[in-house]
Design an enzyme around this catalytic site. Structure first.
Site, PDB file in Angstrom:
ATOM      1  N   HIS A 166     -33.646 -50.275  31.687  1.00  8.83           N
ATOM      2  CA  HIS A 166     -34.815 -50.360  32.360  1.00  8.83           C
ATOM      3  C   HIS A 166     -35.627 -49.241  32.232  1.00  8.83           C
ATOM      4  O   HIS A 166     -35.376 -48.277  33.190  1.00  8.83           O
ATOM      5  CB  HIS A 166     -34.475 -50.823  33.740  1.00  8.83           C
ATOM      6  CG  HIS A 166     -35.691 -51.455  34.519  1.00  8.83           C
ATOM      7  ND1 HIS A 166     -36.444 -50.300  35.245  1.00  8.83           N
ATOM      8  CD2 HIS A 166     -36.029 -52.570  34.545  1.00  8.83           C
ATOM      9  CE1 HIS A 166     -37.355 -51.248  35.755  1.00  8.83           C
ATOM     10  NE2 HIS A 166     -37.246 -52.556  35.623  1.00  8.83           N
ATOM     11  N   ASP A 192     -35.136 -59.863  38.661  1.00 13.52           N
ATOM     12  CA  ASP A 192     -36.214 -59.224  37.940  1.00 13.52           C
ATOM     13  C   ASP A 192     -36.771 -60.149  36.783  1.00 13.52           C
ATOM     14  O   ASP A 192     -37.874 -59.986  36.193  1.00 13.52           O
ATOM     15  CB  ASP A 192     -35.229 -58.285  37.032  1.00 13.52           C
ATOM     16  CG  ASP A 192     -36.335 -57.196  36.452  1.00 13.52           C
ATOM     17  OD1 ASP A 192     -36.717 -57.225  35.326  1.00 13.52           O
ATOM     18  OD2 ASP A 192     -36.692 -56.022  37.270  1.00 13.52           O
TER      19      ASP A 192
END
Length: 755
Positions: free
Chosen positions: A501, A670
């Protein structure tokens, strides 16, 4: 746990087996100023109490652990209450506080430590406290120390944590029992012969009322024990009911006889008269109900005197077949102010009394052991550390006795809340009502007692409190407190959720992971409640993981915690960096049950809807999404339009890390944010990042091995923001989770996230 680092003086009470020194070394290696000690000093900022792990040869040695722990808590109490700090106890009662695994026979007498810790949690709101039950079976001192260290460094805010053999970690929870009312209205125990019950504290108060209810059902033979000797009251007081009237009569008699009575002595004489009247009245009531009754004025801790008193009774009635231990006293004061003598008075009456009852009936064929414990043992209660500790010992002793005696003996430890029906003064009743505590009506409480004494298949430890018309039983009042926990971020290369990420080349904490932490912290604080929703997640500043110094970044999780006592809790979280800057904030609402599951899923808008012309490989190549394999959950982009979109999501071996009990499945959540970002790129040609989530709710697990449909409704509001609604649907079309009012803001193309 906060408060163990940054130069805090950590004192570890020596256990004599090497665990304390090993733990001190482990903590020193992690940067703490820890040392093993043989006595706790007032200078300690943190106390880790390992005294209960000593080699214990007698029950008396085990019981003394409780007294020494109270003395240690008293030593630091003023500092803990004013400044905060850490207070941790470690015991070995099977790794589950006696609830799942049988504790060693002597270790149950050390179980009062959890009552001390839970009371400290109420008296020291600024401190971090924890009671650990470590099963040491097969563990070396070094391994035991490592398990304790990992709980201190990696555990959550649970106050009670069991560390079981094999490495599992458990925490006790309350479970609402809807069958209690049905049992309370049931018949008797079905015993063919009249029971011979030995009852402490049974001639007065709540215990007497409970025994009377039992007598209505079963007509037992009762041996009632009490400290008050039966005396004939002065003739001048007969027929006078009020306190003032009796005092006048006694003063007039003394004046006529030329004697002088001091006010204190006058009060004691009237009190003895009142107690004698109550005892005599209760004995008469029991006999009228068909019970045979003998009243024995004896100190329940005096085993020899009690044995002698039982000889003629056994000769007439036969052996004792049941014990009801209701005797108890109070001396409420905060830990800092309570004297050792007051502690002994309260603790010994409960625990010493139980030991005597068990000792004098060791050769009797007991079929019932019922102990009157207190809700203070389960939840702690300010001013009642000694009472909570004593009743926790009763709870765990009951667990051990149930295992030892088997199904032929009903063993119960009833953790009572406060009773109504004349047992609580009007002033105290008002106090309870202001705290939101429902009192137990006398009739309901006595019926519950009768039901529990006949319940051979139910749990050993039960909590019984008052009920209200609109909510489940409340066992403790509304409260508000603030607590903190510390989070240490791992090195990005060692954690897939960080390494995969990256924004602008820097590892950044995902918003979904911050929400996962909030939900997990809430579940740890109230493990018996369900998370109804996580709301108002605000991204104040992104958290960038600095890689240059190699040090683990530390974050502080602060929670403002409100609860109504049992049924609901509201928690407001902030996640701060080392400089005090707020990075994330959110609210979590919890309840006994989750909200109703939506029956109609979020509809897909029809305006301009058409198939996507992108493949997952097109969006995960770095041009549109910055997510590495650990977050690549989009399997197919199916539909998109001017007002929304849809995609199929799924886990694979790289994203399976995210499917964990207790959290929110961050990768899958997400994935919904990724869909919202892709919709913004396709619709407006601009890059966005999430800045706020209105609410998150989960209704059923998101499947690990099945595809999931993520559906998006979205609109643009102003120049820089989109607002979206997202829902996750399983293969059956059922709603698994929802995100509401997700705000995404446009970011520059370079997507630099400033911490």
């Amino acid at each position: 746990m906060p408060g163990l680092w940054d130069g805090a003086a950590v004192e570890i009470m020596d256990d004599g087996t090497g665990i304390a020194s090993a733990l001190a070394g482990r903590m020193q290696a992690a940067g703490a100023q820890a040392r093993a000690v043989t006595a706790i000093s007032a200078e300690a900022d943190a106390v880790i109490w390992l005294d209960a792990l000593k080699t214990i040869s007698t029950d008396e040695e085990a019981l003394s652990v409780n007294r020494r722990a109270f003395e240690a808590a008293k030593m630091v109490a003023a500092k803990m209450a004013q400044q905060g700090g850490v207070f941790v106890t470690v015991q070995d009662t099977g790794g589950s506080f006696g609830l799942a695994d049988a504790p060693a026979s002597r270790s149950v007498w050390t179980a009062g430590l959890t009552g001390l810790v839970k009371t400290a949690a109420r008296e020291w709101p600024k401190a971090a406290v924890k009671a650990i039950d470590l099963d040491r079976t097969g563990l070396t001192a070094e391994t035991a120390a490592d398990r304790i260290f990992r709980e201190l460094a990696e555990g959550g805010p649970e106050v009670e944590v069991g560390l079981q053999r094999g490495g599992s970690r458990v925490t006790p929870v309350l479970e609402l029992d809807p069958a209690l009312a049905a049992r309370a209205s049931g018949g008797n125990s079905g015993a063919e012969e009249r029971a011979v019950l030995l009852v402490s504290g049974g001639a007065r108060g709540v215990t007497a009322a409970a025994i009377a209810a039992l007598a209505r059902k079963e007509r037992p033979r009762l041996i009632l024990l009490g400290r008050t000797p039966l005396e004939e009251e002065p003739a001048v007081c007969r027929g006078i009911a009020d306190d003032a009237g009796m005092k006048r009569a006694l003063l007039e008699q003394a004046k006529a006889e030329g004697a002088v009575i001091g006010l204190a002595e006058l009060g004691r004489r009237v009190q003895r008269i009142v107690m004698n009247r109550e005892i005599a009245g209760n004995l008469q009531t029991l006999r009228e109900l068909g019970a045979e009754v003998v009243y024995v004025p004896v100190d329940v801790q005096n085993a020899e005197a009690l044995r002698e008193a039982l000889r003629p009774i056994r000769a007439k009635w036969g052996p004792v077949t049941g014990i009801v231990h209701g005797a108890g006293v109070l001396a409420d004061k905060a830990i800092a102010d309570k004297t050792i003598e007051q502690f002994d008075y309260v603790f010994d009456t409960k625990v010493g009394g139980l030991r005597t009852l068990l000792a004098v009936t060791e050769n009797d064929p007991l079929t019932l052991i019922c102990l009157f414990s207190s809700v203070s043992a389960r939840s702690g209660n300010a001013g009642q550390a000694d009472y909570a500790m004593a009743n926790e010992v009763l709870n765990k002793c009951a667990q051990a006795e149930a295992i030892r005696r088997g199904p032929g003996c009903i063993v119960k430890s009833i953790n009572w809340g406060p009773w109504d029906g004349g047992m609580v003064s009007p002033l105290l009743k008002k106090h309870f009502e202001q705290r939101g505590v429902n009192l137990i009506p006398l009739e309901a409480g006595t019926a519950a007692f009768v039901a529990e004494t006949a319940d051979a298949g139910g749990p050993v430890e039960v909590v019984i409190g008052g009920r209200s018309a609109d909510r489940p039983t409340l066992i403790e009042g509304a409260s508000e407190k603030t607590w903190t926990a510390e989070l240490f971020l791992p090195e990005a290369s060692l954690a897939p959720w960080l390494n995969d990420h990256r924004i602008g080349g820097s590892a950044v904490v995902p918003a979904a992971m911050a929400m996962d932490w909030f939900v997990r912290a809430a579940k740890a604080a109230y493990p018996y409640l369900d998370v109804k929703r996580c709301s108002n997640l605000n991204v104040k500043k992104g958290i960038v993981v600095a890689a240059e110094d190699g040090a683990r970044k530390r974050l502080t999780l602060t929670c403002s915690d409100r609860t109504d006592g049992l049924a609901q809790a509201w928690l407001s979280f902030e996640l701060r960096g080392e400089g005090g800057r707020v990075h994330y904030a959110a609210d979590v609402e919890m309840g006994m049950e989750r909200d109703a599951i939506p029956t109609e899923p979020l509809p897909l808008p029809h305006a301009g809807i058409e198939p996507w012309d992108w493949q997952p490989s097109d969006v995960y190549d770095g041009s549109k999404l910055f997510h590495g394999p650990a977050f690549q959950v989009i399997r197919e982009l199916t539909l998109s339009g001017s007002e929304g979109a849809e995609a199929k999501l799924g886990h694979d071996a790289m994203t399976a890390w995210s499917d964990r009990d207790g959290g929110i499945d961050p990768a899958m959540i997400d994935g919904g944010l990724q869909l919202s970002r892709l919709w913004g790129i396709r619709t407006f040609g601009e890059l966005t990042l999430p800045t706020k989530i209105g609410s998150y709710a989960a209704y059923r697990p998101i499947p690990l091995n099945q595809p999931v449909v993520c559906r998006l409704q979205s609109e643009r509001r102003g120049r820089y923001k989109t607002v979206s609604q997202l829902t996750w649907l399983n293969e059956q079309g059922e709603v698994a989770a929802e995100l509401r009012d997700v705000e995404m803001h446009i970011v520059p193309n370079q997507e630099q996230v400033q911490e």
